[in-house]
Design a protein around this motif. Sequence first.
Motif, PDB file in Angstrom:
ATOM      1  N   ALA A  82       0.621  -1.097  -0.030  1.00 35.61           N
ATOM      2  CA  ALA A  82       0.410  -0.135   0.001  1.00 35.61           C
ATOM      3  C   ALA A  82       0.924   1.284  -0.331  1.00 35.61           C
ATOM      4  CB  ALA A  82      -1.213  -0.197   1.326  1.00 35.61           C
ATOM      5  N   ASP A  85       1.890   1.745  -3.258  1.00 33.32           N
ATOM      6  CA  ASP A  85       1.587   2.276  -4.116  1.00 33.32           C
ATOM      7  C   ASP A  85       0.878   3.721  -4.457  1.00 33.32           C
ATOM      8  OD1 ASP A  85       0.663  -0.371  -5.219  1.00 33.32           O
ATOM      9  OD2 ASP A  85      -0.951  -0.537  -4.260  1.00 33.32           O
ATOM     10  N   SER A  86       1.468   4.267  -2.878  1.00 27.43           N
ATOM     11  CA  SER A  86       0.540   5.909  -2.692  1.00 27.43           C
ATOM     12  C   SER A  86       2.118   6.640  -2.696  1.00 27.43           C
ATOM     13  CB  SER A  86       1.144   5.982  -1.389  1.00 27.43           C
ATOM     14  OG  SER A  86       1.990   5.683  -0.428  1.00 27.43           O
ATOM     15  N   GLU A  88       4.241   5.280  -6.003  1.00 32.12           N
ATOM     16  CA  GLU A  88       3.693   5.495  -7.320  1.00 32.12           C
ATOM     17  C   GLU A  88       2.786   6.305  -7.185  1.00 32.12           C
ATOM     18  OE1 GLU A  88       2.838   1.282  -8.413  1.00 32.12           O
ATOM     19  OE2 GLU A  88       4.832   1.215  -8.482  1.00 32.12           O
ATOM     20  N   ARG A  89       1.811   7.059  -6.708  1.00 28.71           N
ATOM     21  CA  ARG A  89       0.978   7.690  -7.426  1.00 28.71           C
ATOM     22  C   ARG A  89       1.461   8.986  -7.232  1.00 28.71           C
ATOM     23  NH1 ARG A  89      -2.774   3.364  -4.415  1.00 28.71           N
ATOM     24  NH2 ARG A  89      -2.387   5.347  -2.463  1.00 28.71           N
TER      25      ARG A  89
END
Length: 102
Positions: A82, A85-86, A88-89
């Motif tokens: 998670a 992912d954060s 990468e965003r």
Amino acid sequence: MDNQQVLSILAVVVTAYPTVELTDEMATLWEQMLSDVTFESAQRSLKQHIKTSKWPPTIADIRANTSTANDILRIETQQCFALIDSWERGVVPLLKDGETND
């Protein structure tokens, strides 16, 4: 696990590994160290250990394969993914062939 469950686990250990001698001190220590492990998890862990090791299990061997330990690792892994992912965003759009990916 309670005392009777620990004794049940240790009975299997003694049966599978005849060189192990069960003592009161051993039973007490195993009960203290495995009090937060479910009987079912300990049984699964012991069964797997017997299938794969010619040496008697330690308390750590039983704990290492319990669902509690696996659940903790699974949660920590999910948290790491998670976080990735954060990240990468939040990064600047990457370049592909010299152009921004908008």
